[in-house]
Design a protein around this motif. Structure first.
Motif, PDB file in Angstrom:
ATOM      1  N   ALA A  24      43.533  52.104  24.262  1.00 36.10           N
ATOM      2  CA  ALA A  24      43.244  53.459  24.998  1.00 36.10           C
ATOM      3  C   ALA A  24      42.506  54.185  24.020  1.00 36.10           C
ATOM      4  CB  ALA A  24      44.739  54.137  25.364  1.00 36.10           C
ATOM      5  N   LEU A  25      42.640  54.336  22.750  1.00 41.90           N
ATOM      6  CA  LEU A  25      41.773  55.163  21.639  1.00 41.90           C
ATOM      7  C   LEU A  25      40.483  54.769  21.530  1.00 41.90           C
ATOM      8  CD1 LEU A  25      44.401  55.435  18.843  1.00 41.90           C
ATOM      9  CD2 LEU A  25      43.341  57.188  20.285  1.00 41.90           C
ATOM     10  N   THR A  26      40.173  53.371  21.822  1.00 35.27           N
ATOM     11  CA  THR A  26      38.897  52.983  21.610  1.00 35.27           C
ATOM     12  C   THR A  26      38.105  52.862  22.711  1.00 35.27           C
ATOM     13  OG1 THR A  26      39.772  50.612  21.529  1.00 35.27           O
ATOM     14  CG2 THR A  26      39.402  51.914  19.349  1.00 35.27           C
ATOM     15  N   TYR A  27      38.375  52.689  23.998  1.00 36.52           N
ATOM     16  CA  TYR A  27      37.535  52.532  25.234  1.00 36.52           C
ATOM     17  C   TYR A  27      38.111  53.476  26.174  1.00 36.52           C
ATOM     18  CZ  TYR A  27      35.049  49.912  28.406  1.00 36.52           C
ATOM     19  OH  TYR A  27      34.072  49.475  29.535  1.00 36.52           O
ATOM     20  N   THR A  28      37.207  53.721  27.057  1.00 38.08           N
ATOM     21  CA  THR A  28      37.396  54.596  28.197  1.00 38.08           C
ATOM     22  C   THR A  28      36.597  53.710  29.542  1.00 38.08           C
ATOM     23  OG1 THR A  28      37.443  56.516  27.289  1.00 38.08           O
ATOM     24  CG2 THR A  28      36.852  56.468  29.648  1.00 38.08           C
ATOM     25  N   PRO A  29      37.436  53.352  30.456  1.00 33.00           N
ATOM     26  CA  PRO A  29      36.826  52.602  31.583  1.00 33.00           C
ATOM     27  C   PRO A  29      35.861  53.623  32.378  1.00 33.00           C
ATOM     28  CG  PRO A  29      39.258  52.314  31.676  1.00 33.00           C
ATOM     29  CD  PRO A  29      38.859  53.217  30.409  1.00 33.00           C
ATOM     30  N   TYR A  30      34.795  53.374  32.783  1.00 29.65           N
ATOM     31  CA  TYR A  30      33.856  54.199  33.366  1.00 29.65           C
ATOM     32  C   TYR A  30      33.704  53.869  34.721  1.00 29.65           C
ATOM     33  CZ  TYR A  30      32.674  56.116  28.610  1.00 29.65           C
ATOM     34  OH  TYR A  30      33.055  56.603  27.745  1.00 29.65           O
ATOM     35  N   GLY A  31      34.002  52.834  35.207  1.00 33.88           N
ATOM     36  CA  GLY A  31      33.628  52.309  36.718  1.00 33.88           C
ATOM     37  C   GLY A  31      34.679  51.306  37.051  1.00 33.88           C
ATOM     38  N   ALA A  32      34.128  50.555  38.170  1.00 32.52           N
ATOM     39  CA  ALA A  32      35.032  49.735  38.828  1.00 32.52           C
ATOM     40  C   ALA A  32      34.381  48.214  38.631  1.00 32.52           C
ATOM     41  CB  ALA A  32      34.932  49.870  40.254  1.00 32.52           C
ATOM     42  N   SER A  33      33.770  47.840  37.197  1.00 31.40           N
ATOM     43  CA  SER A  33      33.336  46.634  36.776  1.00 31.40           C
ATOM     44  C   SER A  33      34.367  45.902  36.520  1.00 31.40           C
ATOM     45  CB  SER A  33      32.401  46.933  35.474  1.00 31.40           C
ATOM     46  OG  SER A  33      33.289  47.233  34.486  1.00 31.40           O
ATOM     47  N   LEU A  34      34.178  44.518  36.518  1.00 33.36           N
ATOM     48  CA  LEU A  34      35.268  43.514  36.012  1.00 33.36           C
ATOM     49  C   LEU A  34      35.895  43.714  34.747  1.00 33.36           C
ATOM     50  CD1 LEU A  34      36.778  41.302  36.868  1.00 33.36           C
ATOM     51  CD2 LEU A  34      34.988  39.678  36.053  1.00 33.36           C
ATOM     52  N   PHE A  35      34.849  44.317  33.733  1.00 35.12           N
ATOM     53  CA  PHE A  35      35.153  44.362  32.412  1.00 35.12           C
ATOM     54  C   PHE A  35      36.127  45.656  32.224  1.00 35.12           C
ATOM     55  CE2 PHE A  35      34.482  46.318  28.083  1.00 35.12           C
ATOM     56  CZ  PHE A  35      34.831  45.217  27.299  1.00 35.12           C
ATOM     57  N   ASP A  36      35.771  46.622  32.986  1.00 34.03           N
ATOM     58  CA  ASP A  36      36.678  48.132  32.775  1.00 34.03           C
ATOM     59  C   ASP A  36      37.974  47.697  33.456  1.00 34.03           C
ATOM     60  OD1 ASP A  36      34.698  49.565  31.760  1.00 34.03           O
ATOM     61  OD2 ASP A  36      33.983  50.336  33.524  1.00 34.03           O
ATOM     62  N   THR A  37      37.839  46.899  34.628  1.00 31.23           N
ATOM     63  CA  THR A  37      39.243  46.580  35.411  1.00 31.23           C
ATOM     64  C   THR A  37      40.130  45.748  34.312  1.00 31.23           C
ATOM     65  OG1 THR A  37      38.128  46.661  37.422  1.00 31.23           O
ATOM     66  CG2 THR A  37      40.218  45.425  37.230  1.00 31.23           C
ATOM     67  N   ALA A  38      39.640  44.866  33.547  1.00 30.33           N
ATOM     68  CA  ALA A  38      40.195  44.132  32.575  1.00 30.33           C
ATOM     69  C   ALA A  38      40.872  44.815  31.475  1.00 30.33           C
ATOM     70  CB  ALA A  38      39.410  42.729  32.121  1.00 30.33           C
ATOM     71  N   ILE A  39      40.022  45.831  31.270  1.00 30.12           N
ATOM     72  CA  ILE A  39      40.568  46.696  29.837  1.00 30.12           C
ATOM     73  C   ILE A  39      41.505  47.490  30.371  1.00 30.12           C
ATOM     74  CG2 ILE A  39      40.107  48.406  28.462  1.00 30.12           C
ATOM     75  CD1 ILE A  39      38.901  46.045  27.583  1.00 30.12           C
ATOM     76  N   THR A  40      41.398  48.152  31.614  1.00 32.59           N
ATOM     77  CA  THR A  40      42.656  48.822  32.249  1.00 32.59           C
ATOM     78  C   THR A  40      43.872  47.980  32.508  1.00 32.59           C
ATOM     79  OG1 THR A  40      40.944  50.094  33.253  1.00 32.59           O
ATOM     80  CG2 THR A  40      43.257  50.397  34.013  1.00 32.59           C
ATOM     81  N   ALA A  41      43.674  47.001  33.112  1.00 37.11           N
ATOM     82  CA  ALA A  41      44.865  45.883  33.076  1.00 37.11           C
ATOM     83  C   ALA A  41      45.621  45.500  31.817  1.00 37.11           C
ATOM     84  CB  ALA A  41      44.511  44.781  33.691  1.00 37.11           C
TER      85      ALA A  41
END
Length: 139
Positions: A24-41
């Motif tokens: 959470a400290l190092t990455y902010t999801p910016y959209g609905a991409s597969l990578f952002d979804t994987a990081i959020t999950a």
């Protein structure tokens, strides 16, 4: 030897909580991409599993300590205690990690003023300690 599972769960929970906080400290999801979804999950799953393992192990150790002191409870008491404490901790931790993830490494997040706080953030539930300063109030 009888406490090996509880202690393993304690350390595994700490590790998973630390993974969630660092993510959470190092990455902010910016959209609905597969990578952002994987990081959020990844952040959500590691945070929740870390809290579950840590609180379950801590409850087991605490009630075993009480039992060694002669105070015994039915099995439903520690189970209910761990259940409620896990849900409350996960709820508040998820709220705090969402705030933290929205502005990663932002100086308005009060971590740099207390370096020990960055280490403590790996402990499940310690996200309750983070306060985000309001944009109008600068120190």
């Amino acid at each position: 030897m009888e406490f090996v599972y509880a202690l393993s769960g304690l350390f595994a929970g700490l590790f998973l909580g630390a993974v969630a906080v660092v993510t959470a400290l190092t990455y902010t999801p910016y959209g609905a991409s597969l990578f952002d979804t994987a990081i959020t999950a990844l952040t959500g799953v590691t945070l929740q599993l870390g809290n579950l393992l840590f609180i379950s192990a801590l409850t087991a150790l605490a009630f075993e300590g009480l039992a060694m002191g002669g105070i015994r409870y039915p099995a439903v008491v520690p189970a209910a205690f761990a259940y409620v404490l896990t849900h409350v901790t996960v709820y508040y931790s998820c709220i705090r990690i969402t705030d933290l993830q929205s502005e990663p490494l932002d100086p308005d997040v009060i971590i740099k003023h207390n370096p020990f706080r960055a280490l403590v953030l790996g402990v499940p539930g310690s996200l309750l300690l983070i306060r985000v300063r309001s944009p109008t109030r600068r120190n």
